[in-house]
Design a protein around this motif. Structure first.
Motif, PDB file in Angstrom:
ATOM      1  N   MET A 131     -11.780  74.322  -7.051  1.00 25.41           N
ATOM      2  CA  MET A 131     -11.799  72.904  -7.409  1.00 25.41           C
ATOM      3  C   MET A 131     -12.728  72.658  -8.597  1.00 25.41           C
ATOM      4  SD  MET A 131     -12.665  69.600  -5.098  1.00 25.41           S
ATOM      5  CE  MET A 131     -11.035  69.468  -4.415  1.00 25.41           C
ATOM      6  N   GLN A 132     -12.301  71.706  -9.439  1.00 28.36           N
ATOM      7  CA  GLN A 132     -13.090  71.364 -10.616  1.00 28.36           C
ATOM      8  C   GLN A 132     -14.464  70.838 -10.208  1.00 28.36           C
ATOM      9  OE1 GLN A 132     -10.621  70.465 -13.747  1.00 28.36           O
ATOM     10  NE2 GLN A 132     -12.172  71.925 -14.402  1.00 28.36           N
ATOM     11  N   ARG A 133     -15.446  71.181 -11.001  1.00 27.87           N
ATOM     12  CA  ARG A 133     -16.821  70.777 -10.703  1.00 27.87           C
ATOM     13  C   ARG A 133     -16.975  69.254 -10.692  1.00 27.87           C
ATOM     14  NH1 ARG A 133     -21.822  72.542 -12.661  1.00 27.87           N
ATOM     15  NH2 ARG A 133     -23.254  70.928 -11.989  1.00 27.87           N
ATOM     16  N   THR A 134     -16.340  68.582 -11.692  1.00 26.96           N
ATOM     17  CA  THR A 134     -16.535  67.127 -11.799  1.00 26.96           C
ATOM     18  C   THR A 134     -15.882  66.397 -10.631  1.00 26.96           C
ATOM     19  OG1 THR A 134     -14.659  67.189 -13.278  1.00 26.96           O
ATOM     20  CG2 THR A 134     -16.811  66.975 -14.283  1.00 26.96           C
ATOM     21  N   THR A 135     -14.693  66.883 -10.193  1.00 21.96           N
ATOM     22  CA  THR A 135     -14.022  66.238  -9.062  1.00 21.96           C
ATOM     23  C   THR A 135     -14.877  66.344  -7.820  1.00 21.96           C
ATOM     24  OG1 THR A 135     -12.369  67.765  -9.850  1.00 21.96           O
ATOM     25  CG2 THR A 135     -11.599  65.902  -8.586  1.00 21.96           C
ATOM     26  N   MET A 136     -15.465  67.538  -7.658  1.00 19.01           N
ATOM     27  CA  MET A 136     -16.314  67.759  -6.489  1.00 19.01           C
ATOM     28  C   MET A 136     -17.520  66.823  -6.521  1.00 19.01           C
ATOM     29  SD  MET A 136     -17.594  71.432  -5.274  1.00 19.01           S
ATOM     30  CE  MET A 136     -16.110  72.181  -4.731  1.00 19.01           C
ATOM     31  N   ASP A 137     -18.137  66.715  -7.715  1.00 20.89           N
ATOM     32  CA  ASP A 137     -19.280  65.810  -7.859  1.00 20.89           C
ATOM     33  C   ASP A 137     -18.880  64.387  -7.508  1.00 20.89           C
ATOM     34  OD1 ASP A 137     -20.758  67.875  -8.604  1.00 20.89           O
ATOM     35  OD2 ASP A 137     -21.058  67.288 -10.691  1.00 20.89           O
ATOM     36  N   LEU A 138     -17.694  63.995  -7.964  1.00 27.02           N
ATOM     37  CA  LEU A 138     -17.221  62.637  -7.698  1.00 27.02           C
ATOM     38  C   LEU A 138     -17.097  62.394  -6.206  1.00 27.02           C
ATOM     39  CD1 LEU A 138     -16.015  60.016  -8.901  1.00 27.02           C
ATOM     40  CD2 LEU A 138     -13.793  61.066  -8.613  1.00 27.02           C
ATOM     41  N   TRP A 139     -16.466  63.351  -5.499  1.00 26.20           N
ATOM     42  CA  TRP A 139     -16.261  63.185  -4.061  1.00 26.20           C
ATOM     43  C   TRP A 139     -17.597  63.130  -3.325  1.00 26.20           C
ATOM     44  CZ3 TRP A 139     -12.469  61.380  -1.438  1.00 26.20           C
ATOM     45  CH2 TRP A 139     -11.174  61.471  -1.933  1.00 26.20           C
ATOM     46  N   VAL A 140     -18.506  64.040  -3.697  1.00 25.05           N
ATOM     47  CA  VAL A 140     -19.808  64.047  -3.033  1.00 25.05           C
ATOM     48  C   VAL A 140     -20.542  62.745  -3.310  1.00 25.05           C
ATOM     49  CG1 VAL A 140     -22.048  65.187  -2.939  1.00 25.05           C
ATOM     50  CG2 VAL A 140     -19.983  66.542  -3.001  1.00 25.05           C
ATOM     51  N   GLY A 141     -20.440  62.266  -4.567  1.00 25.87           N
ATOM     52  CA  GLY A 141     -21.065  60.985  -4.891  1.00 25.87           C
ATOM     53  C   GLY A 141     -20.502  59.863  -4.043  1.00 25.87           C
ATOM     54  N   LEU A 142     -19.165  59.834  -3.904  1.00 23.40           N
ATOM     55  CA  LEU A 142     -18.519  58.813  -3.080  1.00 23.40           C
ATOM     56  C   LEU A 142     -19.020  58.899  -1.634  1.00 23.40           C
ATOM     57  CD1 LEU A 142     -14.758  58.652  -4.078  1.00 23.40           C
ATOM     58  CD2 LEU A 142     -16.408  56.805  -4.005  1.00 23.40           C
ATOM     59  N   PHE A 143     -19.116  60.133  -1.143  1.00 26.13           N
ATOM     60  CA  PHE A 143     -19.551  60.343   0.243  1.00 26.13           C
ATOM     61  C   PHE A 143     -20.957  59.803   0.449  1.00 26.13           C
ATOM     62  CE2 PHE A 143     -21.973  63.500   2.840  1.00 26.13           C
ATOM     63  CZ  PHE A 143     -21.588  63.014   4.082  1.00 26.13           C
ATOM     64  N   VAL A 144     -21.864  60.137  -0.487  1.00 19.49           N
ATOM     65  CA  VAL A 144     -23.255  59.684  -0.336  1.00 19.49           C
ATOM     66  C   VAL A 144     -23.324  58.172  -0.427  1.00 19.49           C
ATOM     67  CG1 VAL A 144     -25.544  59.770  -1.363  1.00 19.49           C
ATOM     68  CG2 VAL A 144     -24.221  61.850  -1.131  1.00 19.49           C
ATOM     69  N   VAL A 145     -22.555  57.581  -1.384  1.00 12.38           N
ATOM     70  CA  VAL A 145     -22.559  56.120  -1.510  1.00 12.38           C
ATOM     71  C   VAL A 145     -22.052  55.487  -0.226  1.00 12.38           C
ATOM     72  CG1 VAL A 145     -21.428  54.204  -2.681  1.00 12.38           C
ATOM     73  CG2 VAL A 145     -22.421  56.047  -3.998  1.00 12.38           C
ATOM     74  N   MET A 146     -20.966  56.057   0.355  1.00 15.70           N
ATOM     75  CA  MET A 146     -20.434  55.540   1.618  1.00 15.70           C
ATOM     76  C   MET A 146     -21.488  55.575   2.714  1.00 15.70           C
ATOM     77  SD  MET A 146     -16.597  56.837   2.336  1.00 15.70           S
ATOM     78  CE  MET A 146     -16.475  56.331   4.029  1.00 15.70           C
TER      79      MET A 146
END
Lengths: 265, 155
Positions: free
Chosen positions: B1-16
Motif C-alpha cells: 500500500m502507498q505510504r500516503t494512503t496509509m498515512d491518510l487512513w491512520v490520520g482519519l483513525f486518530v481523528v475519529m
C-alpha cells in the motif's frame, strides 16, 4: 500407589516452576521492548504502518459491534425499566455500562482476537522463516525494528478504539430507544449527562483501556517472539495469545474496577 | 500500500478516536455543565442525611448550582457535616435554607437551597445555619401512627 501420588505432585511442581519461569521471561522481554522503543519514536513512520494494521483495520468490527451492543443494551434496558415507569433512565443505563465496563472490555476482547492474534502470527512466522535472525545478522535489532513499533501501535490504538466503541454504543442505544421506540430525546441525553461524570466514569474508562492496550499487545508480541519456529508452534502461540489476553483482560478489569469504582454511587 | 494512503487512513483513525473521546466528555459526560475550578466551599450540619451521597447535586430552584464533596460525622454535635462545592457564579444570602430532598419517588437525593433575605452573602468556608433533614420513611410512618393514636384517644 504412593509412587503415582508422588509423580502427580512432582508434575504440579514442574508446571508451577515452568509457568513462573515463563512469566519471568515475559517480564524481561517486556522491559527489553520498553528499553528499545526509542527507535520507534525516532522513526515514527514504522509505528504509523503498524497503526494502520492494528487500528484502522480493527475499525469495522469495533464500530459494528459497538453499535449492536448499544442497540441491545437500549432494547433490554428499556424492557426492564418500563416496568418501573422509568424508561427515561435508559440513556443513563446505556452510557454508564458502556463507558465504565463494556466499552473498554469488549473493545479489548475484540482487539485481542482481531489485532493481537495477527501480531503474534506475523512475528511468529517471521521467526519461523528466520527473518528475525537475518535482521540480527545485518546488525538490525529485531526487537527495536519489529516488536517495539507493533507494541506502541497497539498501546496507542486501544484507547481510541474503546472510545469509538462507547460512542457507537451510545448512538446505537439512541437509535433503538429514541428513534424506534420513542423515548423522549431530551431525557435520554439529559439524564445521561447528569449521571455520567467526566473524571469518575470517562477518565477511568480511558485509563482502563490504556491498561488493556498494554496488556494485550505485550502478550501478543511476547507470544509471537517466543513461538516455536514451526507451523504448529505459530498456531499454538496465536491461540495462546487470544486465550491469555482474554483472561488477563477480565482479571485486570475486576482489579481496576475494584480500585476505581469502590464507594462511588 | 502507498505510504500516503496509509498515512491518510491512520490520520482519519486518530481523528475519529479523538472526536469520540470529545463526544464522550462533552455530550455523554457533564464536563461542560459544571466547572469546579471557580467554586467556593460551604458546609451545613444535618440531623439526618438519609441516603445523600458524595457527588450528589446541590440545586436551587431545580438548577444545579454545586455538588456535595464530603460527608462527615461530627462527634461534637452528633450530626452529619455536609461539605458542598458551589459554583462561584451563584451567590446565596447568609440565611439560605438547605434541605435534603428526593427527586421523584425513587430518585436520588439532593440538597435543595432556598435563598433567604440577608444582605450578607455566604463566603468560602461558611456554614449554613438553617437546615432541614431528609425524610426517613420509618419516622414518617411512626409520626403518622402516633398522631392517629392521639386522634383516636380524643373520641
Amino acid at each position: 500407589m504412593p509412587k503415582r501420588i508422588v509423580s502427580n505432585i512432582r508434575n504440579i511442581g514442574h508446571r508451577t516452576i515452568e509457568s513462573v519461569w515463563r512469566l519471568g521471561i515475559a517480564s524481561r522481554f517486556f522491559l527489553l521492548v520498553l528499553l528499545k522503543s526509542g527507535t520507534s519514536f525516532r522513526r515514527f513512520n514504522l509505528v504509523i504502518r503498524e497503526l494502520y494494521f492494528t487500528g484502522v483495520l480493527s475499525l469495522i468490527i469495533i464500530v459494528v459491534s459497538g453499535l449492536f451492543v448499544g442497540m441491545v443494551l437500549g432494547l433490554q434496558g428499556y424492557e426492564t425499566l418500563q416496568k418501573y415507569g422509568s424508561e427515561s433512565a435508559v440513556g443513563t443505563l446505556v452510557a454508564l455500562s458502556l463507558v465504565r465496563e463494556l466499552g473498554p472490555v469488549v473493545a479489548a476482547l475484540l482487539f485481542a482476537s482481531r489485532a493481537g492474534s495477527a501480531i503474534t502470527a506475523e512475528i511468529g512466522l517471521m521467526k519461523a522463516t528466520e527473518q528475525l535472525a537475518a535482521m540480527g545478522m545485518m546488525a538490525v535489532d529485531p526487537v527495536a525494528r519489529v516488536v517495539a513499533p507493533r507494541f506502541w501501535a497497539g498501546v496507542i490504538s486501544m484507547p481510541l478504539l474503546a472510545a469509538i466503541f462507547s460512542v457507537m454504543g451510545v448512538y446505537g442505544g439512541y437509535l433503538v430507544t429514541v428513534v424506534f421506540i420513542g423515548v423522549d430525546e431530551g431525557s435520554y441525553w439529559s439524564q445521561m449527562q447528569s449521571a455520567v461524570d467526566f473524571r469518575i466514569d470517562i477518565l477511568n474508562g480511558f485509563i482502563k483501556s490504556c491498561f488493556f492496550g498494554v496488556a494485550v499487545t505485550a502478550i501478543a508480541v511476547f507470544e509471537g517472539y517466543d513461538a516455536p519456529p514451526t507451523a504448529e508452534g505459530v498456531s499454538g502461540a496465536t491461540t495462546r495469545t487470544v486465550v491469555t489476553s482474554s483472561l488477563v483482560i477480565l482479571g485486570l478489569d475486576f482489579i481496576l474496577t475494584a480500585f476505581m469504582f469502590r464507594g462511588v454511587s | 500500500m502507498q505510504r500516503t494512503t496509509m498515512d491518510l487512513w491512520v490520520g482519519l483513525f486518530v481523528v475519529m478516536g479523538v472526536v469520540a473521546l470529545m463526544i464522550l466528555s462533552l455530550k455523554v459526560g457533564n464536563l461542560n455543565v459544571y466547572n469546579p475550578s471557580h467554586s467556593y466551599t460551604i458546609s451545613g450540619n444535618f440531623e439526618n442525611i438519609g441516603g445523600l451521597k458524595v457527588r450528589a447535586p446541590v440545586k436551587s430552584a431545580g438548577v444545579v448550582v454545586g455538588r456535595v464533596t464530603d460527608i462527615q460525622f461530627s462527634t461534637q454535635t452528633y450530626d452529619a457535616v455536609v461539605t458542598m462545592d458551589m459554583d462561584s457564579r451563584f451567590q446565596f444570602p447568609k440565611d439560605t435554607f438547605a434541605s435534603i430532598l428526593t427527586s421523584g419517588l425513587l430518585g436520588e437525593q439532593y440538597i435543595g437551597l432556598a435563598a433567604g433575605g440577608d444582605e450578607v452573602m455566604l463566603k468560602e468556608g461558611d456554614k449554613i445555619m438553617k437546615t432541614n433533614s431528609a425524610m426517613v420513611l420509618e419516622e414518617l410512618i411512626g409520626r403518622f401512627l402516633f398522631n392517629k393514636a392521639a386522634d383516636d384517644d380524643s373520641f
